[in-house]
Enzyme design. Structure first.
Site, PDB file in Angstrom:
ATOM      1  N   HIS A 101      -5.725  38.989   1.199  1.00 11.63           N
ATOM      2  CA  HIS A 101      -4.915  37.768   1.316  1.00 11.63           C
ATOM      3  C   HIS A 101      -5.712  36.505   0.966  1.00 11.63           C
ATOM      4  CE1 HIS A 101      -2.162  40.498   3.070  1.00 11.63           C
ATOM      5  NE2 HIS A 101      -2.540  40.395   4.334  1.00 11.63           N
TER       6      HIS A 101
ATOM      7  N   TYR B 151      -0.156  18.106   3.607  1.00 10.72           N
ATOM      8  CA  TYR B 151      -0.473  16.722   3.925  1.00 10.72           C
ATOM      9  C   TYR B 151      -1.826  16.328   3.368  1.00 10.72           C
ATOM     10  CZ  TYR B 151      -2.650  18.722   8.183  1.00 10.72           C
ATOM     11  OH  TYR B 151      -3.391  19.450   9.072  1.00 10.72           O
TER      12      TYR B 151
HETATM   13  O1  LIG Z   1      -1.553  42.211   6.200  1.00 12.15           O
HETATM   14  C1  LIG Z   1      -1.618  41.855   7.355  1.00 12.15           C
HETATM   15  O2  LIG Z   1      -1.015  40.702   7.694  1.00 12.15           O
HETATM   16  C2  LIG Z   1      -0.659  40.447   9.037  1.00 12.15           C
HETATM   17  C3  LIG Z   1      -0.374  38.960   9.118  1.00 12.15           C
HETATM   18  O3  LIG Z   1       0.704  38.645   8.296  1.00 12.15           O
HETATM   19  P1  LIG Z   1       1.587  37.365   8.616  1.00 12.15           P
HETATM   20  O4  LIG Z   1       2.486  37.269   7.457  1.00 12.15           O
HETATM   21  O5  LIG Z   1       2.290  37.638   9.903  1.00 12.15           O
HETATM   22  O6  LIG Z   1       0.654  36.217   8.749  1.00 12.15           O
HETATM   23  C4  LIG Z   1      -1.751  40.850   9.991  1.00 12.15           C
HETATM   24  O7  LIG Z   1      -1.294  40.725  11.311  1.00 12.15           O
HETATM   25  C5  LIG Z   1      -2.129  42.281   9.729  1.00 12.15           C
HETATM   26  O8  LIG Z   1      -3.247  42.621  10.538  1.00 12.15           O
HETATM   27  C6  LIG Z   1      -2.509  42.504   8.292  1.00 12.15           C
HETATM   28  O9  LIG Z   1      -2.628  43.883   8.047  1.00 12.15           O
END
Ligand SMILES: O=C1O[C@H](COP(=O)(O)O)[C@@H](O)[C@H](O)[C@H]1O
Ligand SMILES: NC(=O)C1=CN([C@@H]2O[C@H](COP(=O)(O)OP(=O)(O)OC[C@H]3O[C@@H](n4cnc5c(N)ncnc54)[C@H](OP(=O)(O)O)[C@@H]3O)[C@@H](O)[C@H]2O)C=CC1
Length: 595
Positions: free
Chosen positions: A345, A488
């Site tokens: 991510h 912002y």
């Molecule tokens: O890919 C993942 O993402 C989630 C968090 O995703 P979000 O969209 O709720 O911010 C994370 O909790 C998880 O551990 C991970 O595998």
């Protein structure tokens, strides 16, 4: 306000014609603006559905494929390879497709099979996203949704399960119940093993019944643990591929746990699928504010000129969750926060942030630029990394568990639940600029943001006149991905009055105040993209290789040296080591000074 919407008649909610990405893509790249109207398959070769269905009879089509090195090449690919390995269209069906007039979306179908439909992700995200797409009129006229898993369930039981997770958009509750009913009628269930050709053949038969002889397009969403990805792909591709339309597979992370295992997974998947059939999902790329990053940068004159080492002092990518690994400890312990959040991510966002201007908004051009950034990154030094693990804490009479209190986690686990790292991009634009990442579970808040801290104003006039060091109060651009999505910009201004006092204030675009619409979930955008064949937000295999090449040596070193994570209390701001790390690079974490 001026509107950028085009006059294309797709429902406005799912129309991305207002986005420069899609308008370019649909009208220029594929050369067929109808694609965005009628869900014609977005084949890379620019064929429309009618052509593809007919030409697939001829065994060979011209296909423009993205070469792995990113260059676009046109080569001839046998149609049976292109459409997923099977070419057994019955001749009456072929004749029907071939004789139907062009121009309507009504003779194609999309069948979406959620493999692992009984699981957490399917319930939490995939079915609700599909319903939201249906609710907003974004799904094609003919579509069917199949849940597939080993659990025994009837269609009715699946519908019951799904109905519990569906919600309606805030601004359109009126006929929501009706829409849910209609949607649920299009959902079916098939019980089967993930490695059984026979069970997939049975699924195929059911899909065909729903497709009713139309040109069929099939999307499989692998919402299953990674150890069974390949079995499921093997069976789906050889026993349940479309014979006359496209077959695509959305693959969930984790894509391996290092370079080697990721390469092995890719190799196995490619035994059954072409790269352009594989949609590796990183749901952060589907988040609204991550989408907006490129718009902000490339469509505002005031930002792009500042987007370099000349004006930017550091960039921060911060992910924080205010809950632990509850329920997912078994999975998490095998991966840890660096693999779970940073390598995918945060790194994906970094690549989007730092890439050079792509040649066009086409998926391959964007992904080519992202790969270049990833390949320009300096190997990460262990000394530029801090790892942490949360421990139990009691607050207000409530005891919060530590990571190793989770029964599925070994007591002596060294798996990091927090990490901070300083990364560098060794290219002309970013030379010497620290890109800091911080990700943690069981912290004090849930948020994800990108922070861009600009350099101080050289020879600041107000330092001299007020005797205050305004170098600390530099401009900062914050893109708050979640919650309370917003952008912002911190600026310095004069406090009103007769004196001369400076203050720092925010020029604030808060989405909830600016737009009354609910922001779509990332999975909605990504599912729609996969249906449309838009690959821009999915990870190409060379991007994945580059991401693993960056993190694998670091992970190996952490694991080999058995690096002991610094403890931090559940609900805290994480280990203090993260502050020292930032300070060594002359940086302060923006999220901490911004409270
Ligand atoms: O890919 C993942 O993402 C989630 C968090 O995703 P979000 O969209 O709720 O911010 C994370 O909790 C998880 O551990 C991970 O595998
Ligand atoms: N849950 C989440 O928030 C996220 C999940 N992911 C990824 O998405 C995928 C699905 O996640 P999630 O729904 O949580 O997974 P689950 O553990 O809930 O598994 C999904 C389904 O797969 C089947 N399954 C589970 N374990 C096995 C096994 N050992 N062998 C065969 N089948 C099994 C089960 O269905 P049945 O027994 O009925 O066959 C289960 O309902 C995973 O790859 C995960 O890493 C990614 C990001 C976030």
């Amino acid at each position: 306000m001026p509107s950028f919407s085009s006059s294309l008649s797709r429902p406005s909610y799912c129309s991305r014609t207002s986005s420069p990405f899609l308008s370019n893509h649909s009208s220029l790249i594929n050369g067929d603006p109808r694609r965005s109207l009628s869900f014609l398959p977005a084949s890379p070769q620019g064929l429309n559905l009618d052509e593809l269905c007919v030409r697939s009879q001829r065994k060979s089509v011209q296909s423009s494929v993205a070469a792995r090195d990113g260059a676009s090449a046109t080569k001839s690919i046998p149609a049976d390879e292109l459409i997923g390995g099977l070419l057994s269209i019955p001749s009456q069906e072929a004749a029907k497709v071939a004789t139907e007039p062009h121009g309507g979306g009504d003779k194609s179908t999309v069948s979406i099979t959620v493999v692992g439909a009984s699981g957490d992700l399917a319930k939490k995200k995939i079915f609700p996203a599909l319903f939201a797409l249906y609710y907003e009129g974004c799904l094609p006229e003919h579509f069917t949704i199949y849940g597939y898993a080993r659990s025994k369930m009837t269609d009715g039981e699946l519908r019951d399960m799904v109905s519990k997770t569906l919600t309606c958009r805030i601004d359109k509750r009126a006929n929501c119940g009706e829409k849910m009913e209609e949607f649920l009628k299009r959902c079916f269930y098939h019980t089967g093993q993930y490695d059984s050709q026979e069970h997939f053949v049975a699924l195929d038969k059911k899909l065909k019944e729903h497709e009713g002889g139309r040109c069929s397009n099939r999307l499989f969403y692998l919402s299953i643990p990674p150890n069974i990805f390949v079995d499921a792909v093997k069976c789906a591709s050889s026993s349940a591929s479309s014979v006359n339309g496209w077959t695509r597979v959305i693959v969930e992370k984790p894509f391996g746990r290092d370079s080697k295992t990721s390469a092995a997974l890719t190799k196995s998947l490619k035994q059954y699928l072409k790269e352009d059939q594989i949609f590796r999902i990183d749901h952060y790329l589907g988040k609204e504010l991550v989408e907006n990053l490129s718009v902000l940068r490339f469509s505002n004159l005031i930002f792009e000129p500042l987007w370099s080492r000349q004006y930017i002092q550091n960039v921060q990518f911060i992910f924080s969750e205010n809950f632990g690994t509850e329920g997912r400890g078994g999975y998490f312990d095998h991966y840890g926060i660096i693999r779970d959040i940073m390598q995918n991510h945060l790194l994906q966002i970094l690549a989007l942030f730092a890439m050079e201007t792509p040649v066009s908004l086409d998926a391959e051009d964007i992904r080519n630029e992202k790969v270049k950034v990833l390949r320009s990154m300096r190997p990460i030094e262990l000394e530029d990394v801090v790892v942490g693990q949360y421990k139990s804490t009691t607050k207000g009479g409530v005891t919060y568990p530590g990571y190793t209190d989770d029964k599925t986690v070994p007591k002596d686990s060294l798996t990091p639940t927090f990490a901070a790292a300083a990364l560098f991009i060794d290219n002309a634009r970013w030379d010497g600029v620290p890109f800091l990442m911080k990700a943690g579970k069981a912290l004090h808040t849930r948020s994800a943001e990108i922070r861009v801290q600009f350099r101080h104003v050289p020879g600041n006039l107000y330092n001299r006149s007020s005797g205050t060091n305004h170098d600390r109060t530099t401009n900062e651009l914050v893109i708050r991905v979640q919650p309370d999505e917003g952008i912002y910009l911190k600026i310095n201004n004069k406090v009103p009055g007769l004196g001369m006092r400076l203050d720092q204030s925010n020029l604030n675009l808060l989405y909830s105040a600016r737009y009354s619409k609910e922001i779509p979930d990332a999975y909605e955008r990504l599912l729609l993209d996969a249906i449309e064949g838009e690959r821009r937000l999915f990870i190409r295999s060379d991007e994945l290789d580059a991401a693993w090449a960056l993190f694998t040596p670091l992970l190996k070193e952490i694991e080999e040296k058995k690096t002991i994570p610094e403890s931090y209390p559940y609900g805290s701001r994480g280990p203090v080591g993260a502050h020292y790390l930032a300070a060594r690079h002359n940086v302060q974490w923006g999220d901490l000074s911004d409270q």
